[in-house]
Design a protein around this motif. Structure first.
Motif, PDB file in Angstrom:
ATOM      1  N   UNK A  75      41.041  41.591  57.032  1.00 44.13           N
ATOM      2  CA  UNK A  75      40.260  42.554  57.781  1.00 44.13           C
ATOM      3  C   UNK A  75      40.296  43.655  57.156  1.00 44.13           C
ATOM      4  N   UNK A  76      39.622  44.523  57.436  1.00 47.65           N
ATOM      5  CA  UNK A  76      39.837  46.069  56.856  1.00 47.65           C
ATOM      6  C   UNK A  76      41.203  46.757  57.146  1.00 47.65           C
ATOM      7  N   UNK A 103      43.998  41.864  41.402  1.00 42.11           N
ATOM      8  CA  UNK A 103      43.434  42.063  42.590  1.00 42.11           C
ATOM      9  C   UNK A 103      43.385  43.428  43.131  1.00 42.11           C
ATOM     10  N   UNK A 104      42.639  44.051  44.102  1.00 35.74           N
ATOM     11  CA  UNK A 104      42.147  45.353  44.287  1.00 35.74           C
ATOM     12  C   UNK A 104      43.750  46.198  44.716  1.00 35.74           C
ATOM     13  N   UNK A 105      43.781  47.368  44.119  1.00 32.51           N
ATOM     14  CA  UNK A 105      45.071  48.069  44.183  1.00 32.51           C
ATOM     15  C   UNK A 105      44.749  49.608  44.532  1.00 32.51           C
ATOM     16  N   UNK A 106      43.660  49.801  45.195  1.00 33.88           N
ATOM     17  CA  UNK A 106      43.162  51.279  45.679  1.00 33.88           C
ATOM     18  C   UNK A 106      42.434  50.871  47.044  1.00 33.88           C
ATOM     19  N   UNK A 107      42.524  51.899  48.078  1.00 35.60           N
ATOM     20  CA  UNK A 107      41.653  51.661  49.169  1.00 35.60           C
ATOM     21  C   UNK A 107      40.120  51.290  48.903  1.00 35.60           C
ATOM     22  N   UNK A 108      39.681  52.094  47.983  1.00 33.13           N
ATOM     23  CA  UNK A 108      38.344  51.747  47.709  1.00 33.13           C
ATOM     24  C   UNK A 108      37.938  50.375  47.326  1.00 33.13           C
ATOM     25  N   UNK A 109      38.822  49.951  46.350  1.00 39.43           N
ATOM     26  CA  UNK A 109      38.519  48.734  45.823  1.00 39.43           C
ATOM     27  C   UNK A 109      39.051  47.695  46.861  1.00 39.43           C
ATOM     28  N   UNK A 110      39.819  47.779  47.632  1.00 41.20           N
ATOM     29  CA  UNK A 110      40.002  46.798  48.654  1.00 41.20           C
ATOM     30  C   UNK A 110      38.977  46.613  49.758  1.00 41.20           C
ATOM     31  N   UNK A 111      38.158  47.835  50.204  1.00 41.79           N
ATOM     32  CA  UNK A 111      37.423  48.051  51.161  1.00 41.79           C
ATOM     33  C   UNK A 111      36.034  47.200  50.704  1.00 41.79           C
ATOM     34  N   UNK A 120      34.094  39.231  53.659  1.00 43.05           N
ATOM     35  CA  UNK A 120      33.750  39.359  55.207  1.00 43.05           C
ATOM     36  C   UNK A 120      32.230  39.092  55.532  1.00 43.05           C
ATOM     37  N   UNK A 121      31.393  39.614  54.705  1.00 49.93           N
ATOM     38  CA  UNK A 121      29.877  39.717  54.947  1.00 49.93           C
ATOM     39  C   UNK A 121      29.004  38.965  54.097  1.00 49.93           C
TER      40      UNK A 121
END
Length: 191
Positions: free
Chosen positions: A21-22, A45-53, A60-61
């Motif tokens: 989930x976000x 793996x993503x380590x920032x908010x923008x990268x995770x989003x 998800x999409x």
């Protein structure tokens, strides 16, 4: 006593798997940052908010991807986390339907959960889900030859080594060699 629905798509004795989930961003990012030394040079793996989003959004999409968070079901004691804590992830990428019915697995464990067998349990759950509700026929894992822990997980889940591909995947600024591992529904029924 009424039965309550599980928050997991599938669960074993110690872990459950569920979709991203976000809202998982803060915990995922914190775990990724804590695990940098464990993951590199194999995984980023993503380590920032923008990268995770962006990462979660694709999982998800995009119908050619399915992402699963591996979550501990119960408290594990001092320093080990709490019930529902994210222990790792297993993603199915490059899903091709039709006559192929195949997907490629990518995965990682977070440092607090490493070496405890949680990913082995989760791998079984994801494979069962892929071959069951997702109706896939074949799963592939591409692993850099020096990544002993990842190879052990693939081997332990029943995947067989099918070959070696030089300069296969671009990781950390260079094209890296990979071993190709695979598992089919028939391999599971004859094992």
């Amino acid at each position: 006593m009424p039965h309550t629905a599980s928050r997991y798509l599938a669960e074993g004795p110690r872990v459950g798997i569920r979709h991203y989930t976000y809202e998982d961003g803060a915990e995922f990012i914190a775990r990724a940052r804590e695990s940098k030394d464990l993951h590199q040079p194999w995984l980023f793996p993503p380590a920032t908010d923008a990268a995770y989003a962006g990462y979660a959004g694709r999982l998800l999409e995009d119908r050619s991807k399915a992402g699963f968070l591996v979550c501990e079901k119960a408290a594990t004691g001092p320093g080990g986390g709490q019930g529902g804590a994210i222990a790792g992830f297993i993603n199915i990428n490059n899903i091709v339907e039709g006559g192929f019915q195949c997907g490629a697995l990518g995965y990682g464990v977070f440092a607090h959960a490493a070496g405890r067998g949680l990913m082995r349990e989760a791998m079984r759950l994801v494979v069962d889900h892929a071959f069951g509700p997702m109706r896939l026929h074949r799963l592939e894992i591409n692993v850099q030859p020096g990544n002993a822990a990842s190879i052990a997980l693939a081997r332990g889940a029943g995947f067989r080594l099918e070959g070696f591909s030089p300069n296969m995947i671009y990781i950390d600024g260079a094209w890296r060699d990979h071993e190709r591992w695979a598992l089919t529904t028939e391999m599971r029924t004859t094992a």
